[in-house]
Scaffold this motif. Structure first.
Motif, PDB file in Angstrom:
ATOM      1  N   ASN A 213       0.816  -1.215   0.000  1.00 10.17           N
ATOM      2  CA  ASN A 213       0.000   0.000   0.000  1.00 10.17           C
ATOM      3  C   ASN A 213       0.847   1.261   0.000  1.00 10.17           C
ATOM      4  O   ASN A 213       0.542   2.226  -0.710  1.00 10.17           O
ATOM      5  N   VAL A 214       1.911   1.252   0.797  1.00  5.18           N
ATOM      6  CA  VAL A 214       2.701   2.469   0.985  1.00  5.18           C
ATOM      7  C   VAL A 214       3.619   2.746  -0.203  1.00  5.18           C
ATOM      8  O   VAL A 214       3.861   3.904  -0.550  1.00  5.18           O
ATOM      9  N   CYS A 215       4.112   1.693  -0.859  1.00  3.83           N
ATOM     10  CA  CYS A 215       5.168   1.856  -1.864  1.00  3.83           C
ATOM     11  C   CYS A 215       4.709   1.660  -3.307  1.00  3.83           C
ATOM     12  O   CYS A 215       5.499   1.877  -4.236  1.00  3.83           O
ATOM     13  N   TYR A 216       3.481   1.191  -3.497  1.00  3.15           N
ATOM     14  CA  TYR A 216       3.017   0.916  -4.869  1.00  3.15           C
ATOM     15  C   TYR A 216       1.675   1.570  -5.125  1.00  3.15           C
ATOM     16  O   TYR A 216       0.841   1.704  -4.213  1.00  3.15           O
ATOM     17  N   ARG A 217       1.454   1.943  -6.390  1.00  2.00           N
ATOM     18  CA  ARG A 217       0.144   2.403  -6.844  1.00  2.00           C
ATOM     19  C   ARG A 217      -0.497   1.403  -7.797  1.00  2.00           C
ATOM     20  O   ARG A 217      -1.709   1.245  -7.829  1.00  2.00           O
ATOM     21  N   SER A 218       0.317   0.721  -8.580  1.00  2.00           N
ATOM     22  CA  SER A 218      -0.181  -0.250  -9.549  1.00  2.00           C
ATOM     23  C   SER A 218      -0.620  -1.532  -8.840  1.00  2.00           C
ATOM     24  O   SER A 218       0.133  -2.101  -8.039  1.00  2.00           O
ATOM     25  N   TRP A 219      -1.837  -1.997  -9.147  1.00  2.00           N
ATOM     26  CA  TRP A 219      -2.329  -3.219  -8.513  1.00  2.00           C
ATOM     27  C   TRP A 219      -1.561  -4.440  -8.991  1.00  2.00           C
ATOM     28  O   TRP A 219      -1.376  -5.389  -8.230  1.00  2.00           O
ATOM     29  N   SER A 220      -1.101  -4.445 -10.232  1.00  2.00           N
ATOM     30  CA  SER A 220      -0.322  -5.584 -10.701  1.00  2.00           C
ATOM     31  C   SER A 220       0.987  -5.692  -9.918  1.00  2.00           C
ATOM     32  O   SER A 220       1.422  -6.804  -9.572  1.00  2.00           O
ATOM     33  N   ARG A 221       1.623  -4.560  -9.617  1.00  2.65           N
ATOM     34  CA  ARG A 221       2.858  -4.591  -8.837  1.00  2.65           C
ATOM     35  C   ARG A 221       2.580  -4.960  -7.387  1.00  2.65           C
ATOM     36  O   ARG A 221       3.386  -5.651  -6.750  1.00  2.65           O
ATOM     37  N   ARG A 286       5.277   4.581  -6.246  1.00  4.64           N
ATOM     38  CA  ARG A 286       4.516   5.636  -5.559  1.00  4.64           C
ATOM     39  C   ARG A 286       5.460   6.721  -5.082  1.00  4.64           C
ATOM     40  O   ARG A 286       6.457   6.459  -4.400  1.00  4.64           O
ATOM     41  N   ASP A 287       5.161   7.964  -5.428  1.00  5.54           N
ATOM     42  CA  ASP A 287       5.940   9.114  -4.986  1.00  5.54           C
ATOM     43  C   ASP A 287       5.701   9.315  -3.488  1.00  5.54           C
ATOM     44  O   ASP A 287       4.547   9.433  -3.046  1.00  5.54           O
ATOM     45  N   PRO A 288       6.747   9.338  -2.668  1.00  2.00           N
ATOM     46  CA  PRO A 288       6.550   9.509  -1.217  1.00  2.00           C
ATOM     47  C   PRO A 288       5.795  10.774  -0.847  1.00  2.00           C
ATOM     48  O   PRO A 288       5.153  10.829   0.206  1.00  2.00           O
ATOM     49  N   ASP A 289       5.866  11.799  -1.708  1.00  4.66           N
ATOM     50  CA  ASP A 289       5.179  13.065  -1.417  1.00  4.66           C
ATOM     51  C   ASP A 289       3.787  13.150  -2.036  1.00  4.66           C
ATOM     52  O   ASP A 289       3.107  14.164  -1.886  1.00  4.66           O
ATOM     53  N   ALA A 290       3.366  12.107  -2.716  1.00  3.45           N
ATOM     54  CA  ALA A 290       2.053  12.132  -3.362  1.00  3.45           C
ATOM     55  C   ALA A 290       0.947  12.087  -2.309  1.00  3.45           C
ATOM     56  O   ALA A 290       1.079  11.433  -1.270  1.00  3.45           O
ATOM     57  N   PRO A 291      -0.165  12.813  -2.541  1.00  2.00           N
ATOM     58  CA  PRO A 291      -1.285  12.769  -1.583  1.00  2.00           C
ATOM     59  C   PRO A 291      -1.901  11.375  -1.532  1.00  2.00           C
ATOM     60  O   PRO A 291      -1.891  10.634  -2.512  1.00  2.00           O
ATOM     61  N   TRP A 292      -2.434  11.016  -0.371  1.00  3.49           N
ATOM     62  CA  TRP A 292      -3.022   9.684  -0.191  1.00  3.49           C
ATOM     63  C   TRP A 292      -4.418   9.596  -0.783  1.00  3.49           C
ATOM     64  O   TRP A 292      -4.877   8.511  -1.121  1.00  3.49           O
ATOM     65  N   PHE A 293      -5.100  10.708  -0.875  1.00  3.78           N
ATOM     66  CA  PHE A 293      -6.434  10.743  -1.483  1.00  3.78           C
ATOM     67  C   PHE A 293      -6.734  12.190  -1.860  1.00  3.78           C
ATOM     68  O   PHE A 293      -6.008  13.112  -1.472  1.00  3.78           O
ATOM     69  N   ASP A 294      -7.796  12.377  -2.603  1.00  5.22           N
ATOM     70  CA  ASP A 294      -8.201  13.703  -3.061  1.00  5.22           C
ATOM     71  C   ASP A 294      -9.289  14.237  -2.135  1.00  5.22           C
ATOM     72  O   ASP A 294     -10.436  13.762  -2.191  1.00  5.22           O
ATOM     73  N   PRO A 295      -8.996  15.199  -1.269  1.00  2.53           N
ATOM     74  CA  PRO A 295     -10.028  15.714  -0.358  1.00  2.53           C
ATOM     75  C   PRO A 295     -11.218  16.320  -1.092  1.00  2.53           C
ATOM     76  O   PRO A 295     -12.355  16.271  -0.580  1.00  2.53           O
ATOM     77  N   ALA A 296     -10.996  16.877  -2.277  1.00  2.00           N
ATOM     78  CA  ALA A 296     -12.096  17.507  -3.017  1.00  2.00           C
ATOM     79  C   ALA A 296     -13.158  16.500  -3.399  1.00  2.00           C
ATOM     80  O   ALA A 296     -14.337  16.857  -3.587  1.00  2.00           O
ATOM     81  N   ALA A 297     -12.776  15.241  -3.540  1.00  2.00           N
ATOM     82  CA  ALA A 297     -13.742  14.211  -3.924  1.00  2.00           C
ATOM     83  C   ALA A 297     -14.544  13.695  -2.741  1.00  2.00           C
ATOM     84  O   ALA A 297     -15.427  12.844  -2.907  1.00  2.00           O
ATOM     85  N   LEU A 298     -14.253  14.193  -1.542  1.00  4.22           N
ATOM     86  CA  LEU A 298     -14.914  13.691  -0.333  1.00  4.22           C
ATOM     87  C   LEU A 298     -15.638  14.817   0.397  1.00  4.22           C
ATOM     88  O   LEU A 298     -15.626  14.883   1.627  1.00  4.22           O
TER      89      LEU A 298
END
Length: 510
Positions: A213-221, A286-298
């Protein structure tokens, strides 16, 4: 002209969000503390398991990891509005019912799972649907607070043996295998539950899910990393077990096994964790500085909103109802009949037990054991455990209960063909003495040799009523030179008659 406005309208929106989050955090913390107090027995049970059972020592780190995962999302969470959400109470109710089933059936796994789901459900209820979506992974990761995975041990034992034997033969070590016992020219080794690698695999599952979860974004990876996280420790454990036996063949059993415990306990687990992480490092996406989710969508309004204190109180009320229901069920007891001794059997003379072997039923209301000898001098040991009811600490089946106790001098070698519906095993004791033991259980009018069937029947009698009596009948015989333990037990059963009749007579069922 002078205009007067309330001071709170001058507060920045961020401050109002801060106050709302502070209130929600206090309400949730209060609800969690109350749940842990209500279910204090399970809370203490979990703490004891985490601290004393090496298989589940990794669970000590799950709560801090969940806190760290939430902290990583703090900036985005500050932009999502927490609000009570009554549909989350369905999760609380589901967890409460799961806990009730586990309590009635005597299945600790279901009780612990139910408590964790109630904690998750109260978080969803107090914080709301949008926040629950934002915290989906941290909330789901709480499932690793449940000690699970004992069922991995038997298949992993067999898999470890299957890896060891070809390697021993490849390296010229003369060895033979019998079930989980491996014999070489200078000793024999038991591939016990602790040597199966199950505790390592269970911890690696929790570790692998976190890294995926922490290090990957791609589900295949993510899937590829999890496959590696499961495969590598299993192979490494087989190599470790082989190395121990191979070292013992060159040196001594005492030196090799002592070294194995040090290597396995201090270095092996850390080394394999580091190796798995190093292999997967190259494909981190996964970029370590990337946001975990989009607050605007919630930010959308969600139906079912309610004040957080009200929904927290409702969650505690629901949990308390299941706890009270459990108390009413636990009060059901079916008294045993008058004390009766083990019967005389035609063609067999009853003697006092020798103490060579005795099963373990620490919670039984009555325990009877005797040895029977026939005219040919062949012997069987019979043990019967009787219960007026079952509850925590007083179960008919469970870990270390039955034919072999925890850390026993007797070792289960393998299962053998069932005998008249009973569960039969081969076991080896001191000085390589071998026995065959058959176990039957009588619950709710059902006779079975299956631990799982015992739990199901116990659950039925608890929830639906009926006799709460339960019994275990065990018949055991030493393996003679001709391997005739099964035949001896068969002859004794022919003389004894139906096992359920013996059980009912001793418990006073008729």
């Amino acid at each position: 002209m002078t205009i007067h406005m309330p001071m709170h309208q001058f507060r920045p929106p961020a401050l109002r969000f801060h106050e709302r989050w502070a209130k929600a955090a206090v309400v949730l913390a209060s609800a969690w503390i109350a749940l842990l107090v209500i279910f204090h027995r399970d809370t203490a049970d979990l703490a004891t398991i985490y601290w004393t059972n090496t298989t589940f020592g990794h669970c000590l780190f799950v709560a801090p990891v969940v806190g760290w995962l939430v902290w990583q999302r703090r900036r985005e969470l500050a932009l999502v509005r927490p609000e009570g959400w009554w549909p989350g109470l369905m999760l609380v109710a589901g967890g409460g019912f799961c806990w009730l089933l586990g309590d009635a059936a005597g299945v600790a796994l279901l009780r612990h799972l139910g408590l964790v789901v109630m904690l998750q459900g109260s978080a969803v209820s107090v914080l709301g649907f949008n926040v629950a979506r934002a915290l989906l992974f941290p909330l789901a990761y709480m499932f690793f607070l449940v000690p699970f995975g004992d069922f991995f041990e038997p298949p992993l034992q067999q898999l470890t043996v299957a890896m060891i034997m070809p390697l021993l033969h490849l390296f010229g070590v003369p060895a033979s295998v019998d079930g989980v016992l491996i014999t070489t020219s200078n000793g024999y080794f038991e591939v016990a539950e602790a040597c199966s690698g199950a505790k390592f695999l269970i911890a690696m599952i929790a570790y692998g899910v976190l890294v995926a979860n922490v290090c990957y974004r791609s589900w295949s990876r993510r899937i590829a990393f999890m496959a590696m996280a499961l495969l590598v420790p299993v192979l490494a454990n087989g190599l470790r077990a082989f190395g121990t036996i191979y070292a013992a063949w060159w040196t001594s059993v005492e030196q090799a096994t002592g070294m194995d415990h040090i290597v396995y306990g201090w270095f092996f687990f850390a080394f394999v964790m580091a190796a798995v992480l190093a292999i997967g490092w190259k494909w981190f996406d996964r970029d370590p500085d990337a946001p975990w989710f989009d607050p605007a969508a919630l930010q959308a309004a969600v139906p079912g909103r309610v004040d957080a204190p009200i929904v927290a109180a409702a969650a505690l009320l629901i949990a308390s109802l299941f706890f009270s229901w459990s108390g009413a069920i636990a009060a059901r007891v079916t008294p045993l009949g008058p004390l009766v001794a083990l019967p005389q059997i035609a063609g067999w003379e009853q003697e006092a037990p020798t103490g060579t072997w005795s099963p373990n039923f620490p919670g039984a209301d009555r325990f009877l054991q005797a040895r029977y000898v026939n005219r040919a001098g062949r012997t069987v040991d019979v043990a019967v455990a009787l219960y007026a009811s079952q509850h925590e600490g007083k179960e008919l089946v469970g870990f270390g209960i039955g034919a072999i106790r925890q850390n026993d001098r007797w070792v289960r070698v393998s299962d053998v063909d069932p005998v008249e519906g009973g569960h039969a095993i081969r076991m080896v004791g001191p000085e390589r003495v071998e026995r065959q033991t058959v176990s039957w259980y009588r619950v709710g009018g059902t006779l079975t040799g299956s631990d799982n069937r015992v739990k199901i029947e116990t659950l039925k009698t608890k929830l639906l009523g009926g006799s709460q009596r339960a019994a275990a009948v065990l018949i055991s015989a030493e393996q003679g030179p001709r391997g005739d333990a099964g035949a001896v037990i068969g002859d004794f059963l022919d003389a004894l008659g139906p096992v359920e009749a013996l059980s009912d007579e001793l418990s006073g069922a008729h």
